[in-house]
Design a protein around this motif. Structure first.
Motif, short mmCIF file in Angstrom:
data_model
loop_
_atom_site.label_atom_id
_atom_site.label_comp_id
_atom_site.label_asym_id
_atom_site.label_seq_id
_atom_site.Cartn_x
_atom_site.Cartn_y
_atom_site.Cartn_z
N ALA A 197 -7.47 45.77 -63.92
CA ALA A 197 -6.21 45.71 -63.19
C ALA A 197 -5.76 47.14 -62.88
O ALA A 197 -5.70 47.98 -63.77
CB ALA A 197 -5.15 44.98 -64.00
N THR A 198 -5.46 47.38 -61.61
CA THR A 198 -5.09 48.72 -61.16
C THR A 198 -3.86 48.62 -60.28
O THR A 198 -3.76 47.74 -59.44
CB THR A 198 -6.25 49.34 -60.33
OG1 THR A 198 -7.45 49.29 -61.09
CG2 THR A 198 -5.95 50.77 -59.97
N GLN A 199 -2.91 49.53 -60.48
CA GLN A 199 -1.74 49.56 -59.62
C GLN A 199 -2.14 50.28 -58.33
O GLN A 199 -2.69 51.38 -58.37
CB GLN A 199 -0.59 50.27 -60.28
CG GLN A 199 0.69 50.14 -59.50
CD GLN A 199 1.91 50.57 -60.28
OE1 GLN A 199 1.80 51.14 -61.36
NE2 GLN A 199 3.07 50.29 -59.75
N LEU A 258 5.95 47.23 -53.23
CA LEU A 258 4.83 47.83 -52.51
C LEU A 258 3.73 48.38 -53.41
O LEU A 258 2.74 48.91 -52.91
CB LEU A 258 5.33 48.94 -51.59
CG LEU A 258 6.30 48.50 -50.49
CD1 LEU A 258 6.81 49.69 -49.72
CD2 LEU A 258 5.64 47.48 -49.57
N GLU A 259 3.88 48.28 -54.72
CA GLU A 259 2.86 48.80 -55.63
C GLU A 259 2.49 47.77 -56.69
O GLU A 259 2.76 47.96 -57.87
CB GLU A 259 3.33 50.11 -56.24
CG GLU A 259 3.48 51.20 -55.20
CD GLU A 259 3.62 52.58 -55.79
OE1 GLU A 259 3.60 52.74 -57.01
OE2 GLU A 259 3.73 53.52 -54.98
N PRO A 260 1.84 46.69 -56.26
CA PRO A 260 1.46 45.64 -57.22
C PRO A 260 0.22 46.03 -58.01
O PRO A 260 -0.49 46.98 -57.68
CB PRO A 260 1.14 44.46 -56.30
CG PRO A 260 0.58 45.12 -55.08
CD PRO A 260 1.42 46.36 -54.91
N LEU A 261 -0.04 45.25 -59.04
CA LEU A 261 -1.33 45.34 -59.73
C LEU A 261 -2.29 44.46 -58.95
O LEU A 261 -1.95 43.36 -58.53
CB LEU A 261 -1.24 44.81 -61.16
CG LEU A 261 -0.56 45.68 -62.18
CD1 LEU A 261 -0.50 44.95 -63.52
CD2 LEU A 261 -1.29 47.00 -62.35
N ILE A 262 -3.50 44.95 -58.76
CA ILE A 262 -4.56 44.14 -58.17
C ILE A 262 -5.61 43.97 -59.26
O ILE A 262 -6.01 44.94 -59.90
CB ILE A 262 -5.11 44.76 -56.87
CG1 ILE A 262 -6.07 43.79 -56.19
CG2 ILE A 262 -5.72 46.11 -57.09
CD1 ILE A 262 -6.38 44.16 -54.75
#
Length: 73
Positions: free
Chosen positions: A18-20, A6-10
């Motif tokens: 890149a942000t989690q 539920l907490e991917p990098l985008i």
């Protein structure tokens, strides 16, 4: 069945920042503002949300093998 991620990098396709982030489990996220360049990301054609397009993992319904929010896959 494995646990949902539920907490991917985008990752912004424009600047590469890149942000989690935390994915919602009860709705699709169609827009995301990059914290680096302020570009507003939207899903690519065929994807249901920005996580499916620009995240390291697909959204929860797609991870579970079901359709998501009436969109793409």
């Amino acid at each position: 069945m494995s646990a949902l991620e539920l907490e991917p990098l985008i990752t912004c396709p424009r600047c590469g920042a890149a942000t989690q982030e935390s994915m919602p489990t009860n709705a699709c996220q169609w827009f995301y503002e990059c914290p680096g360049c302020r570009e507003v990301l939207q899903p690519l054609a065929g994807d249901c949300c920005v996580f499916c397009s620009d995240g390291t993992v697909k959204c929860p319904p797609i991870q579970q093998g079901t359709s998501c929010c009436g969109g793409g896959t």
